[in-house]
Scaffold this motif. Sequence first.
Motif, short mmCIF file in Angstrom:
data_model
loop_
_atom_site.label_atom_id
_atom_site.label_comp_id
_atom_site.label_asym_id
_atom_site.label_seq_id
_atom_site.Cartn_x
_atom_site.Cartn_y
_atom_site.Cartn_z
N TYR A 1 0.71 -1.04 -0.02
CA TYR A 1 -0.03 -0.16 -0.03
C TYR A 1 0.85 1.07 0.18
N THR A 2 0.38 2.27 -0.25
CA THR A 2 1.01 3.52 -0.23
C THR A 2 0.87 4.12 0.94
N SER A 3 1.97 5.14 1.45
CA SER A 3 1.78 5.73 2.73
C SER A 3 2.72 6.96 2.85
N GLY A 4 2.73 7.72 3.77
CA GLY A 4 3.54 9.00 3.88
C GLY A 4 3.94 8.65 5.43
N GLY A 5 4.71 9.49 5.82
CA GLY A 5 5.42 9.50 7.11
C GLY A 5 6.56 10.28 7.34
N LYS A 6 7.22 10.11 8.66
CA LYS A 6 8.18 11.10 8.95
C LYS A 6 8.93 10.53 10.25
N THR A 7 10.21 10.42 10.01
CA THR A 7 11.01 9.56 11.06
C THR A 7 11.57 10.57 12.04
N GLY A 8 11.83 10.04 13.29
CA GLY A 8 12.39 11.19 14.04
C GLY A 8 13.36 10.36 14.94
N THR A 9 14.47 10.99 15.49
CA THR A 9 15.39 10.33 16.38
C THR A 9 15.95 11.62 17.45
N ALA A 10 15.22 11.09 18.58
CA ALA A 10 15.44 12.47 19.64
C ALA A 10 16.50 11.95 20.40
N GLN A 11 17.23 13.10 20.72
CA GLN A 11 18.43 12.85 21.45
C GLN A 11 18.00 12.91 23.03
N VAL A 12 18.36 11.90 23.72
CA VAL A 12 17.93 11.86 25.09
C VAL A 12 18.81 12.65 26.04
N VAL A 13 20.27 12.74 25.47
CA VAL A 13 21.25 13.43 26.36
C VAL A 13 21.76 14.32 25.46
N GLY A 14 22.28 15.57 26.00
CA GLY A 14 22.93 16.55 25.18
C GLY A 14 24.39 16.03 24.76
N ILE A 15 24.79 16.19 23.75
CA ILE A 15 26.09 15.80 23.03
C ILE A 15 26.92 17.10 23.39
#
Lengths: 377, 638
Positions: free
Chosen positions: B540-554
């Motif tokens: 099927y077709t779809s749309g989306g957006k990924t995300g990678t959230a920093q838990v700790v400040g680098i």
Amino acid sequence: MLTAKISKDKLDPNKRSLLQMIHVDGWLLLGLLVLMGVGLITIYSAGGQDWHLIQRQLIRLGVATIVMLAVAQIPVLALRRLSIYFYGIGVLMLIAVLAVGDVGKGAQRWLDLGFVRFQPSEILKLAVPMVVAWYISRFNLPPKLPQTFAGFILAAIPTLLIAKQPDLGTSLLIASSGVFAIFLAGMSWKLIGAVTVAVSGFTPIMWFFLMQDYQKQRVLTFLNPESDPLGAGYHIIQSQIAIGSGGLQGKGWLQGTQSQLEFLPERHTDFIFAVFSEEFGFFGVLGLLAIYSYIVVRGMIIAINSQDAFSKLLAGAITLTFFVYVFVNMGMVSGILPVVGVPLPLVSYGGTSMVTLMAGFGILMAISTQKRLMSRS
Amino acid sequence: MPRKRVTIRDHSAEANLFARRAVIALIFAAIMLSMVVSNLHYLQVTRYDDYQTRSNGNRIKILPVAPNRGLIYDRNGTLLAENRAVYTLEIIPEQVKKLDDTLARLADLLSIDEDDITEFHKELKRHRRFKPVALLNNMPHDQVALFEAHRYQFPGVSVEARLSRFYPYADILTHVLGYVGRITRKDLQKLDEAGLSATYAATHDIGKLGIEKYHEEKLHGDVGYQEVEVNSQGRIIRTLSFTPPTPGQDIVLNIDIRLQQEAHRILAGKRGSVVMLDNRTGGVLALYSNPSYDPNLFVHGISSKNYRKLLSDPDNPLFNRATQGQYPPASTIKPLLALIGLDEGVVTPQTRVFDRGTYQLNNVEHVWRDYIPWGHGWVDMSRAIEVSCDTFFYDLAYRLGIDRISDAMREFGFGDFTGVDLYEESDANMPSRGWKKARYNQPWYIGDTISVGIGQSYWTATPLQLAQAISTLVNHGSRYIPQIIKGQLIEGEVVDEPAKELPPMTIKHADNWEVILDAMRNVVSSTHGTAHKAFKDATYTSGGKTGTAQVVGIAQGEEYDAEKLAEHLRDNAMYVGFAPANHPQITIAVALENAGGGGSNAAPVAKLMMDKYFQLQQQDDEAKFATLPDVIKPMAGK
């Protein structure tokens, strides 16, 4: 004259009926038997349809009736002569009770003679009217002041001794039996007025010096039962609910919820009138009062028809005391008098008082049936 | 004295005197009697009604009867919460002659331990002799059967059944359904304040969590009454009348238990949650948080040992991650930010930014880095979304400023409760100048705005908020409150509750919706899209957006190295999506704690959930087709 009328209509002086031979007043007996029947029916309901209870009451009634019949055989003359000894023994026993008596329910009332335990106050219930009647009738009626005074003293001694036990209800009943004899003898109205004033003055003294706390509590509860609906006021409130909810017709025999569901305390003894009122209603109560009135009127007729002063005074005093029993019990159960522990005569279950009561009726029967003999002699 | 003796007595006068006095006495007696009679008349006639009422008040007691709690079904009619009989062994003391002997014989027959007996003796003292006392609670069926076979040997002992809640899907639905538990004193207090204590007079349990708590009013029903005659000790003599209780409403949820089971399967061993919404209604199709726990433990009072175990579990199973988990939304909000940028005229679809891997402001030393150290080169807006270029959005955020971002994001629902029918919900946080001032007593710095551009910097959102925001996006601004409840089951028919619509979100140029959605479709379909790999074999077709959230400040100048970091400091993987690509039916939000990159970890989870959704849709259509009458089948087949 009443005497003449009745003797002409009912009693043939020459032909004595069987009842008269055994010294039984048929009219009185009829009233008593009806009352006992009402009592048994009510006890059956109030006691949770317990045949055992009925059997025991039947035995008691039987014994009491035998005592009545036995007493009826005693010549009135003998009763008169024995009065003073009977009274003397009774008073001595009261003193003995105060000295060594058993304590039951917080009061010294019982005397244990080894083979039998009994309340000497029962003797005085008969001995006091007897001795007062005996004393007053020794003089011409109406009694003069010193004789009236002496009569009061005779009644007062046992009254105070019993009040000391303490048994306020019985002491007041005994006092009134003596007072009735004096009143019937023709005590002057002036004196009656004076005594009434004196008694009113005595009431506060009694309250503060003679009455026990529990007795005061009863009076206070009587004045306002709702002040303690689950404690001291419980008896009287539940009793009034039972009577009131009976209505005109009553809930029907065995159908009284206050009694059957055990909300009513002492329902087959002192408070049996509430059970009766609940199940048979206002009409039933009127019927019961009619039976009692019939017995009282019959007793007074016996008194009026008797031929000597002793018989008249004694029969009148016994009859009126019986009425007071009825009045006090109904008054306390329906809330117009404080709770004093007086059973409803011949209807309440048990009590040694029943034997005394029937002995009293035995005396009435003796007076009623022996007057022919006396008048002839 | 002797003189008086010789005085001749006038017998006739004495008799008359006595008769007069006797009559007076009788008159007195009559007066006293009439007092008694008038008092009795007062009691029995005048105040009859009053005493009649009081007499009935004495003898008639009203016993409340508990209603049966409403059942809970999923959208396809699968039973999710039912009422099951639980068995209690009870003894009526007055009907047992030799109590100790009976107890000993019962202990021989059934598994009764010392504690049960001790507890029984304690209870015995508190009960009237004619009231039953429980010896065994929650008897298993085999014990009940065993006792019933021998019951003739135990007069006065009986097994009583009571209905109690049971959740057949256990931990799969806990965070949705919640559970019921015994009414506590605190509950009673609340019921009292709400004026409901009469309704709950006979009720044993009350909703403590989840749907059971939120829809308590529907599920509970109304109390019934049994009018009984009692004696002065309170013993019931007979029943006078019976008003049956009104059972609670049976309710139907939007949840599809099969999707829920799939989420349970996919998330096994992970910490995270999945929310799937029907974007056309706001209906919650799946809402699962892992790890979970068995709600049945709570129904009969959880043992303190078990409760401690749940409380001290480092993975915190009691926590509903889908509605209470507050995560930095990270790159998942980039499409929303782009939409605002477009609409505010700050950027156009053609705006190009050169990403060299870092972003810096004039006169500010701080360097903001892209997740690709060497940068994405020239990117336009769509490309920036597809590859999730950070630099483009640092610049966009800087140009929009926090005020415009904060206001617009609030319209998407960030920083506010979604209003889902669960009390266990967090509003998370949408930062603003005012918020920072109030919270930290600090001014808002430009640098804070830059980080907001990539969904960090104080910004947190729950997975449910994200799914709701994406629904708003695919709906071109139509907004719904997420609803777990679908409707009520009334006489076998599902009566749907209307969808709860919110005031729609409006933008200046309606065309911009599709511009952004196209970019999200490209995230999946374009070969360099961050979710392309995860969805490449989708049917099927779809749309989306990924995300990678920093838990700790680098720290500045340091490299992020997943291998080196402790597990709980690793990145959260996020994904938001919708399907099908055109005319979307569902939106999804996935958040996996410390799982790493969103594209490689969260997107596959979303894909498996979508697979299941479309597979079930096809399966259900076929089943429906099979039940169609043969005549119209060929037509329907076309």
